[in-house]
Motif scaffolding. Structure first.
Motif, short mmCIF file in Angstrom:
data_model
loop_
_atom_site.label_atom_id
_atom_site.label_comp_id
_atom_site.label_asym_id
_atom_site.label_seq_id
_atom_site.Cartn_x
_atom_site.Cartn_y
_atom_site.Cartn_z
N ASN A 44 0.81 -1.22 0.00
CA ASN A 44 0.00 0.00 0.00
C ASN A 44 0.85 1.27 0.00
N GLY A 45 2.18 1.12 0.02
CA GLY A 45 3.08 2.27 -0.03
C GLY A 45 3.64 2.70 1.31
N LYS A 46 3.12 2.14 2.41
CA LYS A 46 3.64 2.49 3.72
C LYS A 46 4.98 1.81 3.99
N VAL A 47 5.80 2.47 4.82
CA VAL A 47 7.16 1.99 5.10
C VAL A 47 7.31 1.74 6.60
N ALA A 48 7.84 0.57 6.95
CA ALA A 48 8.05 0.22 8.35
C ALA A 48 9.54 0.05 8.65
N HIS A 49 9.97 0.65 9.76
CA HIS A 49 11.32 0.45 10.28
C HIS A 49 11.27 -0.82 11.12
N CYS A 50 12.11 -1.81 10.79
CA CYS A 50 12.01 -3.13 11.41
C CYS A 50 13.35 -3.62 11.96
N LYS A 51 13.25 -4.60 12.88
CA LYS A 51 14.44 -5.23 13.45
C LYS A 51 14.31 -6.74 13.30
N ILE A 52 15.41 -7.40 12.89
CA ILE A 52 15.40 -8.86 12.73
C ILE A 52 15.33 -9.53 14.09
N GLU A 53 14.34 -10.44 14.23
CA GLU A 53 14.16 -11.17 15.49
C GLU A 53 14.54 -12.64 15.38
N LYS A 54 14.42 -13.21 14.16
CA LYS A 54 14.68 -14.64 14.01
C LYS A 54 15.14 -14.94 12.59
N ILE A 55 16.08 -15.86 12.46
CA ILE A 55 16.55 -16.32 11.16
C ILE A 55 16.61 -17.84 11.19
N ASP A 56 15.87 -18.50 10.28
CA ASP A 56 15.99 -19.95 10.18
C ASP A 56 16.46 -20.31 8.77
N THR A 57 16.21 -21.50 8.33
CA THR A 57 16.78 -21.95 7.05
C THR A 57 16.07 -21.38 5.83
N THR A 58 14.86 -20.87 6.00
CA THR A 58 14.10 -20.35 4.85
C THR A 58 13.49 -18.98 5.07
N THR A 59 13.46 -18.51 6.33
CA THR A 59 12.69 -17.31 6.64
C THR A 59 13.42 -16.38 7.61
N VAL A 60 13.35 -15.10 7.32
CA VAL A 60 13.79 -14.08 8.27
C VAL A 60 12.53 -13.42 8.83
N VAL A 61 12.40 -13.42 10.16
CA VAL A 61 11.26 -12.79 10.80
C VAL A 61 11.71 -11.46 11.41
N VAL A 62 11.00 -10.39 11.05
CA VAL A 62 11.35 -9.07 11.59
C VAL A 62 10.16 -8.49 12.34
N LYS A 63 10.45 -7.68 13.33
CA LYS A 63 9.43 -7.00 14.11
C LYS A 63 9.37 -5.54 13.71
N ILE A 64 8.15 -5.02 13.55
CA ILE A 64 7.97 -3.61 13.21
C ILE A 64 8.27 -2.74 14.42
N ILE A 65 9.23 -1.85 14.28
CA ILE A 65 9.57 -0.91 15.36
C ILE A 65 8.68 0.32 15.29
N GLU A 66 8.54 0.87 14.08
CA GLU A 66 7.70 2.04 13.89
C GLU A 66 7.36 2.20 12.41
N TRP A 67 6.24 2.87 12.17
CA TRP A 67 5.87 3.24 10.81
C TRP A 67 6.45 4.62 10.51
N LEU A 68 7.02 4.77 9.33
CA LEU A 68 7.68 6.01 8.97
C LEU A 68 6.80 6.87 8.07
N GLU A 69 6.93 8.17 8.23
CA GLU A 69 6.28 9.11 7.33
C GLU A 69 7.22 9.34 6.15
N SER A 70 6.95 8.66 5.07
CA SER A 70 7.87 8.72 3.93
C SER A 70 7.08 8.59 2.64
N ASN A 71 7.30 9.52 1.71
CA ASN A 71 6.69 9.42 0.39
C ASN A 71 7.66 9.98 -0.64
#
Length: 250
Positions: A44-71
């Motif tokens: 939808n065009g929104k941007v999230a600042h994220c931090k990596i929480e988990k890495i396995d053999t096929t997937t990186v899981v990140v947590k949203i820290i904050e939504w940014l005002e960016s266009n």
């Protein structure tokens, strides 16, 4: 900070699951680890600042820290229709046009196009084209990825242009006529949010038949400066001019 465009299905409850090519890029190219920070773009065009929480053999899981005002996308919707060029020029045009703010890219089979692509060849190339615009969008920190159409016939191209508010085609005869209207002459009339359709011919330019059809379909013939530009230069001239006027001067 590295940016990734993530499919809507991968967003859930404040977390994002990153897989496929983006997983490979994060783990093997960027060599990120737990607590590394990235930017994730929602469709939808929104941007999230994220931090990596988990890495396995096929997937990186990140947590949203904050939504940014960016266009960073253009305030006008710009479609470039490009007469199919030779070699890898189309891929170059896709990449650079994305960086310059295009909204939609269309290739069309012009009468003077040297190459002829059938549906089989287009389908084979299409995934690569989508990858090019995705990576260029990430590199240039865009909010949305431009859409890319397959190769259209000229008649289908004219049909696609019907609902646009402004329609132009670059015509080399206009470059030789210093009294002709320039693209800039129309800028003051274009409003933010308007849709603009710009048609560029292949290496050999438009045929007389195509010019007549474009004029009959309410396209305006424009010049892109006094020099004759290569087919891969013309769309970049248009996009740069529009970007400067609507994003820097206003």
């Amino acid at each position: 900070m590295q940016r990734y465009f993530i499919d809507e299905d991968n967003w859930q409850d404040g977390y994002i699951a990153i897989t496929g090519d983006d997983y490979h890029h994060i783990t093997n190219v960027m060599r990120m680890d737990i607590d590394s920070e990235i930017l994730c773009n929602h469709p939808n065009g929104k941007v999230a600042h994220c931090k990596i929480e988990k890495i396995d053999t096929t997937t990186v899981v990140v947590k949203i820290i904050e939504w940014l005002e960016s266009n960073t996308d253009s305030p006008i919707s710009i479609t470039i229709a490009q007469g199919l060029p030779k070699g890898d020029k189309w891929e170059f045009i896709l990449q650079k046009s994305t960086e310059l703010g295009v909204s939609r890219m269309i290739a069309f089979q012009a009468e003077r196009s040297v190459v002829k692509w059938d549906d089989k060849k287009v389908n084979k190339k299409f995934a690569r084209w989508e990858k090019i615009v995705k990576e260029a969008s990430e590199q240039s920190h865009r909010n949305k990825i431009p859409s890319v159409d397959g190769v259209l016939s000229f008649s289908a191209l004219l049909e696609e242009s019907k609902n646009y508010e402004w329609k132009f085609f670059a015509f080399e005869d206009e470059a030789r006529n210093r009294q002709s209207k320039k693209l800039h002459d129309y800028f003051a009339k274009i409003n933010e949010g308007d849709s603009v359709f710009v048609c560029i011919g292949p290496e050999g330019g438009f045929s007389l038949n195509e010019v007549e059809q474009l004029l009959a379909a309410s396209f305006q013939a424009i010049r892109l400066g006094p020099r004759i530009l290569r087919t891969e230069t013309a769309p970049l001239y248009v996009l740069s001019s529009l970007s400067y006027y609507f994003e820097e001067m206003r």
